[in-house]
Design a protein around this motif. Structure first.
Motif, mmCIF file in Angstrom:
data_model
loop_
_atom_site.group_PDB
_atom_site.id
_atom_site.type_symbol
_atom_site.label_atom_id
_atom_site.label_comp_id
_atom_site.label_asym_id
_atom_site.label_seq_id
_atom_site.Cartn_x
_atom_site.Cartn_y
_atom_site.Cartn_z
ATOM 1 N N ASP A 616 0.880 -1.181 0.000
ATOM 2 C CA ASP A 616 0.000 0.000 0.000
ATOM 3 C C ASP A 616 0.913 1.226 0.000
ATOM 4 N N TRP A 617 1.002 1.829 -1.204
ATOM 5 C CA TRP A 617 2.010 2.888 -1.368
ATOM 6 C C TRP A 617 1.764 4.057 -0.430
ATOM 7 N N ARG A 618 0.535 4.376 -0.164
ATOM 8 C CA ARG A 618 0.252 5.514 0.732
ATOM 9 C C ARG A 618 0.709 5.208 2.151
ATOM 10 N N SER A 619 0.426 3.990 2.650
ATOM 11 C CA SER A 619 0.847 3.620 4.013
ATOM 12 C C SER A 619 2.364 3.572 4.101
ATOM 13 N N LEU A 620 2.999 3.019 3.039
ATOM 14 C CA LEU A 620 4.458 2.939 3.038
ATOM 15 C C LEU A 620 5.085 4.327 3.091
ATOM 16 N N CYS A 621 4.557 5.258 2.302
ATOM 17 C CA CYS A 621 5.069 6.641 2.304
ATOM 18 C C CYS A 621 4.908 7.264 3.686
ATOM 19 N N SER A 622 3.748 7.038 4.292
ATOM 20 C CA SER A 622 3.487 7.618 5.617
ATOM 21 C C SER A 622 4.469 7.082 6.661
ATOM 22 N N ARG A 623 4.745 5.730 6.630
ATOM 23 C CA ARG A 623 5.650 5.134 7.629
ATOM 24 C C ARG A 623 7.062 5.669 7.439
ATOM 25 N N GLN A 626 7.523 9.199 8.732
ATOM 26 C CA GLN A 626 7.683 9.267 10.197
ATOM 27 C C GLN A 626 9.107 8.894 10.609
#
Length: 1009
Positions: A616-623, A626
């Motif tokens: 999930d590219w959006r979740s990966l970018c978010s992690r 951080q």
């Protein structure tokens, strides 16, 4: 007039270039379209572009200028340097393009706007003068700006309100919609003008009555003229007698004056002789003594000047001696002052040397203190640089407390550093910067992967649409070959049948040739075969058979119909096959593009998900974002700890420098407490130099004065030896006595002039007395025997009588003049009244017809005519939309609202307030279209924009309304744009101009079909 294309750049919120071509794309399939978007997204901007390009006006700003754009911030998109609006339109005269543009100069200031109009087919420039372009557009279109706005933009909502308004409210709305407020002003102006002119006439008539009362009667006028003639004769006789007595009295006055003047001159002559004697007694001897020594005046004056100069030099010698003593005293005081300054006994010989040594000593201490201060400032700057990112505040008044605070901050920072190290233990924290950079690169790739993934998904959706369309076309075209074959067979059979019938017809024509000739034979005309003029076989002919001809016509129609069906089916199949080829090609390209894209995607971003599962590219970018933030925080904490540890020794060194600086300052204070050693020493040195120079100057001046005094004494002795013998010959004992007798030149000249003046006055008085005595003798010979009193008494009596008659004459003349002036004035007023009554008759008639104080009468009349014309045009429009209703004015016994005539109910009249929402919309739309017809007059308008009114409709009424608009568009071939933000329109109207805000103050425009 029809709008073909709109092009613009940087207008209001629509940044960049935009184009709407109404002759291509989805507009070609359907001329009914919607302009949709949220409030404030720029729907009205499209209408602004049209009016701006054609007339340099928009509804919110009227005429557009550079100053208006700068002050309001309108038209030109924020932060942009240029803008243009271009409209291409079609009229019976041809196709034209009108362009409006504006830009900034290199200083960022707006230039004046420019306008051009071209022939759209040839590109030839028609007009480039910006003041002439709007007028040229008006001439080509046939409408001015106000007519164009009312004809093209239909405010349906205003007419819905107009339909249900009362008579008074309807008048106000109609006045607002049609712009006919001028009639109200005209009615009010007529009323005011009539009132004004009648007031003037009434006032002038009253004035005539007053003047008539002031006129003289015939008898009074005749008597006044007779009295005036008699009085004027008496006035002339008295005038002559008065003049004679006045001359006699004047002669007696002249004799008296002449005698008095002779007496006065005799007294003045006596006074002048007495003054001359007094002058001689007072100044005669002094003048005589002066004239004796006058030849030696230069020597005497020089002698006096030399004595005065000698005395002045002696005084200066005394002053110089005093100055020398004062200078010596000031030198001693300055030596004592310098001794106190350097705290050491000195004398004049070593003053400068001792003062310089003291300055050097103080300067040395100041340099030491300055060096410590510079070092302190350097360390302080270094300390602040080290601790700039910490919360530590330097307190220079208590450095020891600051050292303790730094140590506490260092301990707390170490604890936070340890905590972050534990949380980020899965990273190599010794190389935190490299770890962060690696993670940032991965994050950047993940973000790119997110965008590319969305593009590939969009590509897949487009591919699915093309595949679905290809399947639908294949399904439709499956039956076409069979239909073509069947239709071809029928066409072939029909052709054969038609050919057989034609052949049969030709055979029949050959067989019927003789019968036709027989049918064409006429008695008296020669037969073409035998030449006979008698035709016995031309009688009893068989009836003509037309059944074959009818069969041929029927078969021809059948053949043409089949041929048309066959051609249409083949054409349709060809179109379907061409479209399939296009879709195959497009599908192939899309598949290749998708395959290539996914392959490139996996090659470029596959290393980001080595597990094999697409993340999930959006979740990966978010992690990863951080974790990057955590590493940045770790680096900041590490740097902060390092800075605090570096700051402690700097703080301790700063404390030591402050202690050393204090010791040097105390030592300097014990020697010198002033603010500027060089300035203080320079002042003392300058004072000493000034006093020594002054002492030298005084000594030189004393010697110079002594030499000059000696020289003056020698000159005096020499001059006395040369002049004294000459003076004694004139009776003077010495030069001093002679100098006392010598007058100043100015005084001598004044006394001599006074003496000459007295002598000339005496001579002039004697000559005047002689002349006046001779004239007095001549006057006495002309004098009468009567005394002056007798002449004056007689003259006074004549004057009183003359003045009485003169006053009576003036009063009579005044009465006659007043009478004549009143007659002339009366005639002028009556002529003015007659002219005004002629004009007033027109104003009175106008006032009766259209005038009242508020202009209501004429306004209602004009509005009634306008309403009647508007209803005629509205009913014509309504007839094409619905055959049920007509709109009519209310009858006298009905409510003052408009009336709808229901033709489906036998012509029943009902108030428009009872109509449903859809019915109301149809009627109000008819009214709006009627206003467009009224405003455009004889100009055909093929582009309309209907503004809002859809948001308040329920779904059923909205469907009914859109059906009506589609019917209107289909029947009139007009291009109709609906301006609305109602979402339901998107489902019913396929062709749309969508506007959407992007959150930065700008909007995007997109045409969907």
């Amino acid at each position: 007039m029809k709008i073909l294309k709109i092009e613009f750049k940087n207008i209001n919120s629509l940044r960049g270039k935009h184009e709407i071509d109404f002759t291509s794309g989805p507009f070609r399939a359907s001329s009914l379209f919607a302009i949709t978007g949220p409030t404030g997204s720029g729907k009205s901007t499209i209408l602004d572009v049209i009016s701006l390009a054609l007339f340099n006006k928009i509804p919110r700003l009227s005429k557009v200028s550079k100053n208006e754009i700068e002050q309001t911030g309108a038209i030109l998109t924020r932060n942009q340097k240029e803008a243009y609006a271009k409209v291409t339109y079609l009229t019976p005269s041809g196709k034209f393009s009108s362009v409006w543009s504006i830009s900034t100069n290199r200083n960022g200031n707006l230039r004046d706007h420019e306008m051009d109009i071209f022939n759209a087919d040839t590109g030839d420039l028609i007009e480039s003068k910006k003041s002439e372009v709007p007028g040229k557009n008006e001439k080509l279109i046939g409408l001015n700006y106000n007519q164009f706005i009312k004809s093209v933009v239909l405010a349906q909502g205003e007419f819905a309100q107009f339909l249900k308004a009362s008579k008074g409210e309807r008048g106000e709305l109609l006045e607002k919609i049609t712009g006919t407020g001028i009639y109200r002003q005209l009615g009010s102006k007529v009323y005011e003008k009539n009132k004004l002119v009648n007031q003037d006439i009434q006032r002038e008539q009253q004035e005539c009555e007053i003047i008539e009362k002031q006129l003289l009667s015939e008898e009074e006028l005749k008597q006044t003229k007779t009295d005036l003639k008699e009085k004027e004769t008496s006035e002339k006789l008295l005038e002559k007698e008065k003049e004679s007595l006045s001359k006699s009295l004047e002669l007696k006055k002249n004799i008296k004056v002449q005698s008095a003047k002779i007496h006065e001159l005799e007294e003045e002559s006596s006074k002048a002789e007495k003054l001359l004697k007094e002058f001689e007694d007072e100044n005669g001897e002094a003048l005589k003594q002066h004239e004796k020594v006058q030849p030696f005046s230069d020597e005497l004056r020089k002698h006096q000047q030399l004595i005065e100069t000698r005395d002045e030099l002696i005084k200066e010698l005394e002053t110089a001696g005093k100055n020398r003593e004062q200078n010596s005293k000031q030198q001693q005081e300055l030596i004592e002052k310098v001794s106190g300054f350097i705290r050491k006994d000195i004398h004049s010989e070593n003053l400068e040397n001792e003062l310089q040594q003291f300055v050097n000593k103080v300067t040395s201490l100041q340099e030491q203190r300055k060096e410590k201060g510079n070092e302190y400032a350097q360390i302080r700057t270094q300390l602040k640089a080290e601790l700039r990112d910490s919360n530590f505040q330097l307190n220079e008044h208590n450095l020891e407390a600051g050292i303790a605070e730094l140590k506490q901050l260092s301990t707390a920072s170490w604890e936070r550093f340890e905590d972050l190290s534990n949380k980020l233990s899965h990273f190599e924290l010794e190389n935190a910067t490299e770890e962060k950079q690696k993670l940032q690169k991965k994050l950047s790739l993940a973000r790119e992967a997110l965008q590319e993934s969305e593009k590939l998904n969009t590509l897949s959706e487009e591919l699915d649409k093309r595949t679905q369309e290809e399947a639908e076309i294949r399904k439709k075209s499956e039956s076409l070959p069979e239909l073509i074959e069947k239709t071809g067979n029928k066409l072939s059979h029909s052709k054969k049948d038609l050919d057989n019938l034609e052949l049969k017809k030709q055979n029949q024509m050959l067989r019927a040739s003789l019968e036709e000739h027989r049918m064409n034979l006429k008695d008296g005309e020669a037969c073409p075969l035998c030449g006979s003029i008698h035709h016995p076989f031309a009688e009893d002919l068989p009836e003509k058979d037309d059944s074959l001809e009818n069969q041929i016509k029927k078969k021809q129609k059948e053949y043409e119909l089949l041929n048309e069906q066959y051609t249409s089916a083949k054409t349709n199949l060809k179109h379907q096959q061409d479209r399939l080829e296009e879709l195959k090609k497009a599908t192939s390209e899309l598949k290749n593009k998708e395959t290539t894209g996914r392959k490139a995607f996996n090659e470029k971003y596959g290393k980001l998900y080595e597990t094999g599962e697409t993340p999930d590219w959006r979740s990966l970018c978010s992690r990863w974002e951080q974790e990057v933030t955590g590493l940045e925080t770790f680096e900041k904490q590490k740097n902060s700890l390092k800075a605090l540890n570096s700051g402690i020794p700097l703080m301790e060194k700063l404390f030591g420098l402050m202690q050393e600086g204090k010791k040097i300052s105390e030592q300097l204070s014990s020697v010198y407490k002033g603010q500027g050693i060089h300035q203080d020493s320079r002042m003392l040195q300058n004072s000493w130099n000034r006093l020594t120079t002054e002492a030298k100057t005084i000594s030189e001046r004393e010697k110079e004065l002594q030499d000059k005094t000696k020289s003056r004494k020698e000159e005096i002795s020499k001059l006395e030896a040369e002049t004294l013998p000459k003076i004694r010959e004139q009776g003077f004992e010495d030069l001093k006595a002679a100098s006392a007798a010598l007058m100043p030149d100015a005084r001598y000249n004044t006394l001599r002039t006074q003496r000459e003046t007295f002598r000339r006055q005496i001579e002039n008085h004697q000559a005047s007395i002689k002349l006046l005595s001779s004239q007095l003798g001549e006057l006495k010979k002309q004098d009468s025997e009567k005394t002056k009193e007798e002449v004056e008494e007689l003259l006074d009596a004549k004057l009183k009588e003359f003045n009485s008659i003169k006053s009576a004459c003036e009063e009579l003349r005044r009465k006659l003049n007043n009478h004549n002036e009143n007659l002339q004035r009366l005639e002028n007023i009556r002529l003015g009244i007659a002219a005004k009554e002629k004009q007033t008759r027109r104003w009175r008639l106008l006032n009766e017809l259209i005038g009242d104080s508020q202009g209501k009468k004429f306004n209602e009349f004009a509005q009634d005519l306008t309403l009647g014309q508007l209803l005629i045009l509205a009913n014509k429009r309504l007839q094409s939309l619905s055959d049920r209703y007509k709109i009519d004015k209310p009858a006298e016994d009905e409510d003052d609202g408009l009336v709808a005539i229901d033709e489906h109910m036998g012509g029943q009249r009902r108030s428009v307030k009872t109509l449903s929402g859809g019915e109301t919309f149809i009627l109000s739309l008819s009214m709006a279209l009627a206003l467009s017809d009224l405003a455009s007059k004889n100009v055909e308008i093929n582009s309309l924009f209907i503004d809002e009114g859809f948001g308040t409709l329920d779904p059923e009424t909205l469907d009914q309304t859109l059906d009506t608009l589609e019917k209107l568009q289909a029947e009139s071939s007009k291009m109709i744009g609906i301006i609305s933000h109602v979402d339901s329109l998107k489902e019913r109207i396929a062709t749309q101009i969508r506007l959407q805000r992007n959150g930065q103050g700008y909007s995007q425009l997109e045409v969907k079909g």
